[in-house]
Design an enzyme around this catalytic site. Structure first.
Site, PDB file in Angstrom:
ATOM      1  N   ALA A   1       1.222  -1.549  -0.102  1.00 38.60           N
ATOM      2  CA  ALA A   1       0.122   0.181   0.013  1.00 38.60           C
ATOM      3  C   ALA A   1       1.118   1.181   0.158  1.00 38.60           C
ATOM      4  O   ALA A   1       0.568   2.210   0.093  1.00 38.60           O
ATOM      5  CB  ALA A   1      -1.098   0.057   1.596  1.00 38.60           C
TER       6      ALA A   1
ATOM      7  N   GLY B   1       1.676   1.513  -5.140  1.00 40.24           N
ATOM      8  CA  GLY B   1       0.590   0.103  -5.021  1.00 40.24           C
ATOM      9  C   GLY B   1      -1.206   1.414  -4.866  1.00 40.24           C
ATOM     10  O   GLY B   1      -1.879   1.003  -5.604  1.00 40.24           O
TER      11      GLY B   1
ATOM     12  N   ARG C   1      23.566  -5.163  -3.853  1.00 37.62           N
ATOM     13  CA  ARG C   1      22.497  -6.295  -4.901  1.00 37.62           C
ATOM     14  C   ARG C   1      21.764  -7.197  -4.761  1.00 37.62           C
ATOM     15  O   ARG C   1      21.022  -7.943  -4.726  1.00 37.62           O
ATOM     16  CB  ARG C   1      23.162  -5.938  -6.524  1.00 37.62           C
ATOM     17  CG  ARG C   1      21.901  -5.797  -7.546  1.00 37.62           C
ATOM     18  CD  ARG C   1      22.951  -5.861  -8.751  1.00 37.62           C
ATOM     19  NE  ARG C   1      21.907  -6.114  -9.728  1.00 37.62           N
ATOM     20  CZ  ARG C   1      22.625  -6.081 -11.213  1.00 37.62           C
ATOM     21  NH1 ARG C   1      24.052  -5.977 -11.573  1.00 37.62           N
ATOM     22  NH2 ARG C   1      21.528  -5.961 -12.368  1.00 37.62           N
TER      23      ARG C   1
ATOM     24  N   ASN D   1      14.109  -9.529  -1.076  1.00 39.43           N
ATOM     25  CA  ASN D   1      12.587  -9.048  -2.517  1.00 39.43           C
ATOM     26  C   ASN D   1      12.618 -10.489  -2.516  1.00 39.43           C
ATOM     27  O   ASN D   1      10.736 -11.097  -3.234  1.00 39.43           O
ATOM     28  CB  ASN D   1      13.387  -7.620  -3.415  1.00 39.43           C
ATOM     29  CG  ASN D   1      13.018  -6.637  -2.904  1.00 39.43           C
ATOM     30  OD1 ASN D   1      12.666  -6.643  -1.630  1.00 39.43           O
ATOM     31  ND2 ASN D   1      13.070  -6.041  -3.527  1.00 39.43           N
TER      32      ASN D   1
ATOM     33  N   VAL E   1       5.943  -6.211 -10.062  1.00 40.66           N
ATOM     34  CA  VAL E   1       5.757  -4.835 -10.140  1.00 40.66           C
ATOM     35  C   VAL E   1       7.383  -4.736  -9.596  1.00 40.66           C
ATOM     36  O   VAL E   1       8.185  -3.707  -9.681  1.00 40.66           O
ATOM     37  CB  VAL E   1       4.787  -3.388  -9.827  1.00 40.66           C
ATOM     38  CG1 VAL E   1       5.554  -2.219  -9.695  1.00 40.66           C
ATOM     39  CG2 VAL E   1       3.939  -3.624 -10.452  1.00 40.66           C
ATOM     40  N   SER E   2       7.668  -5.662  -8.369  1.00 42.98           N
ATOM     41  CA  SER E   2       8.464  -5.379  -7.389  1.00 42.98           C
ATOM     42  C   SER E   2      10.252  -4.802  -8.486  1.00 42.98           C
ATOM     43  O   SER E   2      10.264  -6.279  -9.159  1.00 42.98           O
ATOM     44  CB  SER E   2       8.548  -6.604  -6.205  1.00 42.98           C
ATOM     45  OG  SER E   2       7.652  -6.897  -5.765  1.00 42.98           O
ATOM     46  N   ASN E   3      11.174  -5.196  -7.409  1.00 42.86           N
ATOM     47  CA  ASN E   3      12.059  -4.713  -8.205  1.00 42.86           C
ATOM     48  C   ASN E   3      13.495  -6.011  -7.549  1.00 42.86           C
ATOM     49  O   ASN E   3      13.362  -5.821  -6.982  1.00 42.86           O
ATOM     50  CB  ASN E   3      12.777  -3.403  -8.668  1.00 42.86           C
ATOM     51  CG  ASN E   3      12.462  -2.571  -9.662  1.00 42.86           C
ATOM     52  OD1 ASN E   3      11.844  -2.972 -10.680  1.00 42.86           O
ATOM     53  ND2 ASN E   3      11.678  -1.834  -9.416  1.00 42.86           N
TER      54      ASN E   3
ATOM     55  N   ASP F   1       7.632   2.171 -19.233  1.00 43.99           N
ATOM     56  CA  ASP F   1       9.439   2.670 -20.041  1.00 43.99           C
ATOM     57  C   ASP F   1       9.049   2.919 -21.114  1.00 43.99           C
ATOM     58  O   ASP F   1       9.266   4.439 -21.689  1.00 43.99           O
ATOM     59  CB  ASP F   1      10.417   1.346 -20.650  1.00 43.99           C
ATOM     60  CG  ASP F   1      10.923   1.261 -18.556  1.00 43.99           C
ATOM     61  OD1 ASP F   1      11.319   1.502 -17.878  1.00 43.99           O
ATOM     62  OD2 ASP F   1      10.965  -0.062 -18.740  1.00 43.99           O
TER      63      ASP F   1
ATOM     64  N   ARG G   1       6.897   6.384 -21.231  1.00 42.51           N
ATOM     65  CA  ARG G   1       8.235   7.353 -20.958  1.00 42.51           C
ATOM     66  C   ARG G   1       8.939   7.948 -22.248  1.00 42.51           C
ATOM     67  O   ARG G   1       9.166   9.094 -21.811  1.00 42.51           O
ATOM     68  CB  ARG G   1       9.344   7.445 -19.409  1.00 42.51           C
ATOM     69  CG  ARG G   1       8.808   7.509 -18.338  1.00 42.51           C
ATOM     70  CD  ARG G   1       9.538   6.314 -16.926  1.00 42.51           C
ATOM     71  NE  ARG G   1       9.483   6.777 -15.710  1.00 42.51           N
ATOM     72  CZ  ARG G   1       9.749   6.210 -14.632  1.00 42.51           C
ATOM     73  NH1 ARG G   1      10.490   5.180 -14.972  1.00 42.51           N
ATOM     74  NH2 ARG G   1       9.472   6.389 -13.214  1.00 42.51           N
TER      75      ARG G   1
ATOM     76  N   HIS H   1      13.613  -4.547 -17.844  1.00 43.08           N
ATOM     77  CA  HIS H   1      13.976  -3.479 -17.041  1.00 43.08           C
ATOM     78  C   HIS H   1      14.599  -2.544 -16.174  1.00 43.08           C
ATOM     79  O   HIS H   1      15.121  -2.050 -14.843  1.00 43.08           O
ATOM     80  CB  HIS H   1      12.248  -3.348 -16.271  1.00 43.08           C
ATOM     81  CG  HIS H   1      11.821  -2.492 -15.813  1.00 43.08           C
ATOM     82  ND1 HIS H   1      10.877  -0.991 -16.152  1.00 43.08           N
ATOM     83  CD2 HIS H   1      11.032  -1.542 -14.838  1.00 43.08           C
ATOM     84  CE1 HIS H   1      11.270  -0.052 -15.131  1.00 43.08           C
ATOM     85  NE2 HIS H   1      10.662  -0.343 -13.861  1.00 43.08           N
TER      86      HIS H   1
END
Length: 310
Positions: free
Chosen positions: A8, A12, A88, A95, A118-120, A148, A151, A175
């Site tokens: 959220a 989100g 990294r 994640n 959507v999470s990176n 992308d 943009r 991405h």
């Protein structure tokens, strides 16, 4: 039509807001692990319903996946951004654990759902959902290319000094700042190739500005963007929910398409009620093919940091 958005935070909540305003879903469930956070965001959004003219019900819940049962589409935005001093590998490890847990919990209560990641790092997290669940590949979608591409169109319109409704363009590939492949050779202004209006040097600048679109905003805002990412997700959700058969570039598991296998990376797809209904093969220039291969190598390197069994 029931849609769940996990996480959220800014992205989100923006996603939930845009879905509600478009008024195609009966319910949006906003879920977060922070006590009362999703409930507060949902209440705030519901208090805009009469002002914005929508009837979508927005429900906030704290970590109770039973409330997500029967979701047609689930969006995963949860995870943490990279922090100073964090490697990294550490980011991916944290994640990955979050995304695996979230996807498993969602599927437990909505076994027929379509998942949008959507999470990176997004392409790698999408690949992880493929590796760690039994969902068919058409039901696992990574959101990156839609953002992308938005943009890219913004930068094209800026360079052309044209209304953005006149401009069309697409970004494929990974991405990431280095992985994106803006397809300048396919970009058009009202069906006319943009190369008729812009020099090669200016087009190269447009592509370069597109690639650092997220980093540029992070530098300006001090945090990641949320309006455009939320709008991009809502576009994918609507295309699926309303069976629109729209073409978006999405991260999907490839099996020989574009000369790539066993990798999730952004390519144009047709989105409809079944999720990814078709992968669209478009001709690429030699330079674009080379960029796509380099992008895939970068994604594979990041995938190599995953511990799927963890």
């Amino acid at each position: 039509m029931k849609v769940t958005v996990v996480g959220a935070g800014a992205v989100g909540a923006s996603c939930a807001e845009y879905i509600a305003i478009k008024d195609f879903a009966s319910e949006v469930v906003l879920l977060d692990i922070k006590e009362g956070y999703a409930e507060g965001k949902a209440m705030d959004l519901m208090q805009t319903a009469s002002l914005n003219g929508f009837d979508t019900k927005i429900t906030g819940v704290t970590n109770d996946y039973s409330k997500t049962a029967g979701s047609d589409i689930c969006v995963i935005t949860s995870g943490i951004p990279r922090k100073p001093g964090m490697t990294r590998e550490e980011l991916i490890g944290i994640n990955a654990g979050i995304v695996k847990s979230v996807s498993s919990s969602l599927i437990e209560f909505s076994p027929e759902t379509i998942i949008i990641v959507v999470s990176n790092p997004m392409d790698t997290m999408t690949y992880l959902v493929h590796q760690s669940t039994d969902l068919p590949k058409n039901k696992i979608i990574g959101m990156g290319g839609a953002l992308d591409s938005a943009r890219f169109k913004y930068r094209l319109a800026e360079a052309l000094e044209a209304p953005i409704s006149d401009v069309d363009g697409m970004v494929i590939g990974g991405h990431s700042d280095t992985g994106m492949v803006p397809l300048t050779s396919h970009a058009t202004r009202n069906s006319i190739k943009v190369s008729e209006f812009l020099s090669e040097e200016r087009l190269e600048q447009v592509a370069a500005d597109t690639k650092v679109g997220g980093a540029t905003l992070t530098k300006l805002l001090g945090t990641s963007a949320w309006y455009a990412p939320g709008a991009a997700v809502s576009g994918l959700v609507q295309a699926i929910a309303c069976d629109q058969k729209k073409i978006y570039p999405c991260s999907t598991l490839l099996d020989g398409e574009y000369g790539l296998e066993d990798i999730c990376i952004g390519v144009p797809v047709v989105l409809g009620k079944n999720g990814i209904e078709k992968i669209v093969d478009i001709p690429l220039s030699d330079a674009e093919k080379a960029h796509m291969q380099a992008s895939a190598e970068g994604v594979r390197k990041t995938n190599g940091l995953l511990n799927v069994e963890a």
